[in-house]
Design an enzyme around this catalytic site. Structure first.
Site, PDB file in Angstrom:
ATOM      1  N   ASN A  16      10.365  -1.127  -1.521  1.00 55.24           N
ATOM      2  CA  ASN A  16      11.728  -2.027  -1.755  1.00 55.24           C
ATOM      3  C   ASN A  16      11.168  -3.421  -1.396  1.00 55.24           C
ATOM      4  O   ASN A  16      11.253  -3.514  -0.277  1.00 55.24           O
ATOM      5  CB  ASN A  16      12.797  -1.466  -1.186  1.00 55.24           C
ATOM      6  CG  ASN A  16      13.956  -2.201  -1.249  1.00 55.24           C
ATOM      7  OD1 ASN A  16      14.063  -3.350  -2.192  1.00 55.24           O
ATOM      8  ND2 ASN A  16      15.283  -2.034  -0.418  1.00 55.24           N
ATOM      9  N   TRP A  17      11.004  -4.134  -2.381  1.00 52.49           N
ATOM     10  CA  TRP A  17      10.394  -5.561  -1.824  1.00 52.49           C
ATOM     11  C   TRP A  17      11.798  -6.572  -1.602  1.00 52.49           C
ATOM     12  O   TRP A  17      11.668  -7.564  -0.973  1.00 52.49           O
ATOM     13  CB  TRP A  17       9.697  -6.191  -2.969  1.00 52.49           C
ATOM     14  CG  TRP A  17       8.323  -5.630  -3.324  1.00 52.49           C
ATOM     15  CD1 TRP A  17       7.876  -4.898  -2.816  1.00 52.49           C
ATOM     16  CD2 TRP A  17       7.406  -6.088  -4.174  1.00 52.49           C
ATOM     17  NE1 TRP A  17       6.443  -4.655  -3.129  1.00 52.49           N
ATOM     18  CE2 TRP A  17       6.469  -5.438  -4.207  1.00 52.49           C
ATOM     19  CE3 TRP A  17       7.457  -7.174  -5.341  1.00 52.49           C
ATOM     20  CZ2 TRP A  17       5.069  -5.591  -4.739  1.00 52.49           C
ATOM     21  CZ3 TRP A  17       6.372  -7.343  -6.009  1.00 52.49           C
ATOM     22  CH2 TRP A  17       5.085  -6.658  -5.756  1.00 52.49           C
ATOM     23  N   LYS A  18      12.989  -5.996  -1.712  1.00 49.05           N
ATOM     24  CA  LYS A  18      14.262  -6.606  -1.626  1.00 49.05           C
ATOM     25  C   LYS A  18      13.953  -7.998  -2.257  1.00 49.05           C
ATOM     26  O   LYS A  18      13.312  -8.212  -3.222  1.00 49.05           O
ATOM     27  CB  LYS A  18      14.604  -6.998  -0.134  1.00 49.05           C
ATOM     28  CG  LYS A  18      14.617  -5.400   0.575  1.00 49.05           C
ATOM     29  CD  LYS A  18      15.143  -5.455   1.837  1.00 49.05           C
ATOM     30  CE  LYS A  18      15.186  -3.930   2.516  1.00 49.05           C
ATOM     31  NZ  LYS A  18      15.909  -3.781   3.901  1.00 49.05           N
ATOM     32  N   HIS A 103      22.077   0.684  -2.429  1.00 50.55           N
ATOM     33  CA  HIS A 103      21.247   0.437  -0.967  1.00 50.55           C
ATOM     34  C   HIS A 103      22.557  -0.425  -0.199  1.00 50.55           C
ATOM     35  O   HIS A 103      23.403  -1.115  -0.658  1.00 50.55           O
ATOM     36  CB  HIS A 103      20.213  -0.918  -1.382  1.00 50.55           C
ATOM     37  CG  HIS A 103      19.397  -1.109  -0.303  1.00 50.55           C
ATOM     38  ND1 HIS A 103      19.936  -1.788   0.690  1.00 50.55           N
ATOM     39  CD2 HIS A 103      18.160  -0.367   0.044  1.00 50.55           C
ATOM     40  CE1 HIS A 103      18.839  -1.810   1.694  1.00 50.55           C
ATOM     41  NE2 HIS A 103      17.761  -1.123   1.468  1.00 50.55           N
ATOM     42  N   GLU A 105      22.406  -2.727   1.429  1.00 50.76           N
ATOM     43  CA  GLU A 105      22.475  -4.334   1.335  1.00 50.76           C
ATOM     44  C   GLU A 105      23.370  -4.524   0.293  1.00 50.76           C
ATOM     45  O   GLU A 105      23.856  -5.698   0.182  1.00 50.76           O
ATOM     46  CB  GLU A 105      21.188  -5.008   1.509  1.00 50.76           C
ATOM     47  CG  GLU A 105      20.616  -4.988   2.949  1.00 50.76           C
ATOM     48  CD  GLU A 105      19.252  -5.019   2.799  1.00 50.76           C
ATOM     49  OE1 GLU A 105      18.523  -5.280   1.690  1.00 50.76           O
ATOM     50  OE2 GLU A 105      18.600  -4.554   3.816  1.00 50.76           O
ATOM     51  N   GLU A 173      19.229   6.524   4.587  1.00 47.66           N
ATOM     52  CA  GLU A 173      18.753   5.022   5.127  1.00 47.66           C
ATOM     53  C   GLU A 173      19.749   4.696   6.018  1.00 47.66           C
ATOM     54  O   GLU A 173      20.670   3.975   5.823  1.00 47.66           O
ATOM     55  CB  GLU A 173      18.575   3.999   4.360  1.00 47.66           C
ATOM     56  CG  GLU A 173      17.363   4.150   3.154  1.00 47.66           C
ATOM     57  CD  GLU A 173      16.857   2.800   2.684  1.00 47.66           C
ATOM     58  OE1 GLU A 173      15.912   2.475   3.081  1.00 47.66           O
ATOM     59  OE2 GLU A 173      17.592   2.110   2.042  1.00 47.66           O
ATOM     60  N   GLY A 179      15.028  -2.503   9.058  1.00 49.21           N
ATOM     61  CA  GLY A 179      14.399  -3.853   9.605  1.00 49.21           C
ATOM     62  C   GLY A 179      14.271  -4.050  10.915  1.00 49.21           C
ATOM     63  O   GLY A 179      14.430  -5.042  11.487  1.00 49.21           O
ATOM     64  N   SER A 221      12.858   1.073   8.981  1.00 53.75           N
ATOM     65  CA  SER A 221      11.646   0.777   9.623  1.00 53.75           C
ATOM     66  C   SER A 221      10.535   1.894   9.601  1.00 53.75           C
ATOM     67  O   SER A 221       9.750   2.231  10.588  1.00 53.75           O
ATOM     68  CB  SER A 221      12.209   0.642  11.274  1.00 53.75           C
ATOM     69  OG  SER A 221      13.237  -0.199  11.031  1.00 53.75           O
ATOM     70  N   GLY A 242      10.664  -0.983   3.212  1.00 52.68           N
ATOM     71  CA  GLY A 242      11.106  -2.262   3.003  1.00 52.68           C
ATOM     72  C   GLY A 242       9.888  -3.155   3.406  1.00 52.68           C
ATOM     73  O   GLY A 242       8.898  -3.489   2.933  1.00 52.68           O
ATOM     74  N   GLY A 243      10.148  -3.656   4.657  1.00 54.38           N
ATOM     75  CA  GLY A 243       9.477  -4.719   5.394  1.00 54.38           C
ATOM     76  C   GLY A 243       8.025  -4.479   5.015  1.00 54.38           C
ATOM     77  O   GLY A 243       7.216  -5.207   4.694  1.00 54.38           O
TER      78      GLY A 243
HETATM   79  P1  PGA Z   1      12.726  -1.481   6.328  1.00 47.23           P
HETATM   80  O1  PGA Z   1      13.846  -1.342   4.917  1.00 47.23           O
HETATM   81  O2  PGA Z   1      11.661  -0.612   5.890  1.00 47.23           O
HETATM   82  O3  PGA Z   1      12.404  -2.896   6.560  1.00 47.23           O
HETATM   83  O4  PGA Z   1      13.636  -1.049   7.309  1.00 47.23           O
HETATM   84  C1  PGA Z   1      14.070  -0.261   4.164  1.00 47.23           C
HETATM   85  C2  PGA Z   1      15.342  -0.524   3.324  1.00 47.23           C
HETATM   86  O5  PGA Z   1      16.055  -1.231   3.702  1.00 47.23           O
HETATM   87  O6  PGA Z   1      15.152   0.204   2.063  1.00 47.23           O
END
Ligand code: PGA
Length: 261
Positions: A16-18, A103, A105, A173, A179, A221, A242-243
């Site tokens: 997930n590149w956001k 998600h 967010e 999640e 994050g 994370s 994500g990250g």
């Molecule tokens: P993260 O993000 O790996 O940076 O914690 C995961 C996500 O929000 O899908």
């Protein structure tokens, strides 16, 4: 698909590149490096979810069974007066097969359980595979968060026909674990407990056979350091990253770790 041993199920790792990276050139570079790494690993299916604006760029690279494209959201309608939204037919034009939905967010900017359910149903019935994200903001001693998770799931379950449920992927999640650094991720014990809870809800409602088809992922994370342990001890069928998915080397290491399970 039969559950029982992990080998029965193809493992799934989702990037997930956001809202990253910032240019089409970087998106192209990142996608090709991830694709190269993903082609090399055995027994893992990789899904990359770039921002909408880079779909065309990423779709220039040929997709394979092993590496597919997904989106981070998609509208519940196919066209019309929905300013700023992007529909299923629009993304399918780029051979997108998957959609992350609900998600945290997006829920944080107003998506309710009902909106998420609407999107999941629409995506599923239009031939996209939905990855439904669930997760509590915080935990408390009384375990109230289990009710929160149950409500997130039931809003979707209520809308699906029994046989449709098998097409669902669920990503747990916990918001408090997103994050952060690897040692702030959910512990494997906490994760295992939640996976059992979700699996139990699925079994009670749809029966063992259908429940066994649903893949449960973990996100929050995930790093090269904790990927193998989360998979092995957390009881999940894959990871949502994500990250660490913005660094092709780190993401490649996550894929290797998952492949080695
Ligand atoms: P993260 O993000 O790996 O940076 O914690 C995961 C996500 O929000 O899908």
């Amino acid at each position: 698909m039969k559950r029982g041993t992990l080998y029965d199920m193809q493992k799934l790792v989702v990037a997930n590149w956001k809202m990253n990276p910032v240019s089409p050139k970087e998106a192209n570079k990142l996608f090709s490096s991830i694709k190269a790494a993903a082609q090399k690993v055995k027994g893992v299916q990789t899904v990359v979810c770039p921002p909408f604006s880079f779909l065309a760029e990423c779709a220039k690279e040929k997709q394979s069974v092993k590496v597919q494209l997904g989106v981070q959201d998609v509208a519940a309608e196919d066209s019309g007066a929905y300013t700023g939204q992007v529909s299923v037919p629009m993304v399918k034009a780029y051979k997108v097969k998957w959609a992350i939905l609900g998600h945290s967010e997006r829920r944080a900017i107003g998506e309710t359980n009902e909106v998420v359910a609407e999107k999941v149903v629409h995506a599923l019935r239009s031939g996209l595979s939905p990855i439904l994200c669930i997760g509590e903001r915080e935990r408390n001693e009384e375990g109230e968060y289990y009710n929160f998770i149950r409500a997130e799931l039931e809003a979707v379950f209520d809308r699906l026909k029994r046989k449709e449920v098998a097409g669902l992927t669920i990503a747990y999640e916990p918001i408090w674990a997103i994050g952060k650094s690897a040692n702030e991720a959910c512990s494997t014990a906490q994760l295992f407990e939640m996976v059992l809870f979700v699996r139990k809800l699925l079994i009670e409602r749809f029966g063992r056979k259908i429940a066994d088809e649903v893949r449960i992922l973990y996100g929050g994370s995930v790093k090269p350091d904790n990927a193998a342990e989360l998979m092995r001890e957390g009881g999940v069928d894959g990871l949502l990253v994500g990250g660490a998915s913005l660094d092709a080397k780190a993401f490649g290491e996550v894929l290797q770790a998952v492949s080695g399970i």
